[in-house]
Write a protein that holds these residues in place. Structure first.
Motif, mmCIF file in Angstrom:
data_model
loop_
_atom_site.group_PDB
_atom_site.id
_atom_site.type_symbol
_atom_site.label_atom_id
_atom_site.label_comp_id
_atom_site.label_asym_id
_atom_site.label_seq_id
_atom_site.Cartn_x
_atom_site.Cartn_y
_atom_site.Cartn_z
ATOM 1 N N MET A 112 0.687 -1.245 0.072
ATOM 2 C CA MET A 112 -0.078 0.188 -0.083
ATOM 3 C C MET A 112 0.916 1.141 -0.049
ATOM 4 S SD MET A 112 -2.724 1.292 2.852
ATOM 5 C CE MET A 112 -1.752 1.082 4.243
ATOM 6 N N ALA A 148 -8.077 0.359 -0.941
ATOM 7 C CA ALA A 148 -7.570 1.854 -0.947
ATOM 8 C C ALA A 148 -8.795 2.481 -0.435
ATOM 9 C CB ALA A 148 -7.121 2.010 -2.549
ATOM 10 N N THR A 176 -4.171 6.952 -2.121
ATOM 11 C CA THR A 176 -4.038 5.712 -1.721
ATOM 12 C C THR A 176 -3.877 4.783 -2.721
ATOM 13 O OG1 THR A 176 -5.172 6.112 0.480
ATOM 14 C CG2 THR A 176 -4.599 3.904 0.142
ATOM 15 N N VAL A 178 -3.327 0.460 -3.488
ATOM 16 C CA VAL A 178 -3.115 -0.930 -2.885
ATOM 17 C C VAL A 178 -2.849 -1.853 -4.070
ATOM 18 C CG1 VAL A 178 -4.050 -3.059 -1.450
ATOM 19 C CG2 VAL A 178 -4.112 -0.314 -0.587
#
Length: 180
Positions: A112, A148, A176, A178
């Motif tokens: 992440m 995310a 974000t 991921v």
């Protein structure tokens, strides 16, 4: 203000333009953007930028960090569970003939990345305490395995709860990623 908005519009346009010219070379794109900013602007404005090119198939991220807060890469399968992607050069628009180092990291499944503006870590509560990078890191570690969207919603909610009734002094932005 208006000057900052115009500076951001110029920088955004230049980054998008040169990103298409140099799709695998973020450092060259950022070097060129810096030259254009200094040529096209007459103010004392500068901008911090994290610019990366992610290859979804391989998980490889080539990046340049021009004075921006270091994004965090959380990797729960490596010996180093959190890596800070520190600046590889100064902010854009400061000095001519400046060069940025291009770096590369690899996202493995489950990794992440949190990219944030200083408005997140410098958010203050009513007593004047900062949210801080340590709190952001703690939240990031606790959200292992989440999507995310869940990570982003949780971090932004935590910042809002931390600040309470305190007024917001800076913009708050968070991205974000991921890797599945």
């Amino acid at each position: 203000g208006m000057g900052a908005a115009l500076c951001m519009a110029l920088c955004s346009t230049l980054i998008r333009t040169y990103a298409t010219h140099y799709p695998a070379l973020p450092a060259l794109a950022i070097n060129t953007v810096n030259d254009r900013i200094l040529t096209d602007s007459r103010g004392d404005m500068f901008v911090t930028v994290f610019f990366g090119v992610l290859e979804p198939d391989t998980g490889r991220l080539r990046y340049v960090n021009a004075g921006h807060n270091p994004p965090y890469l959380f990797s729960f399968k490596k010996s180093k569970p959190v890596e800070s992607l520190h600046p590889t050069g100064m902010a854009l628009g400061v000095l001519p003939n400046t060069h940025w180092e291009q770096k590369m990291i690899k996202f493995t499944p489950g990794d992440m990345r949190l990219l944030y503006t200083d408005g997140v870590t410098e958010a203050q509560d009513t007593a004047g305490r900062f949210f801080g990078p340590d709190r952001l890191l703690k939240i990031g570690r606790a959200l292992h395995g989440r999507s995310a969207a869940e990570v982003q919603d949780t971090v932004l909610t935590e910042v809002k709860c931390f600040c309470g009734d305190a007024s917001q002094a800076d913009d708050i932005a968070l991205m974000t990623i991921v890797r599945k």
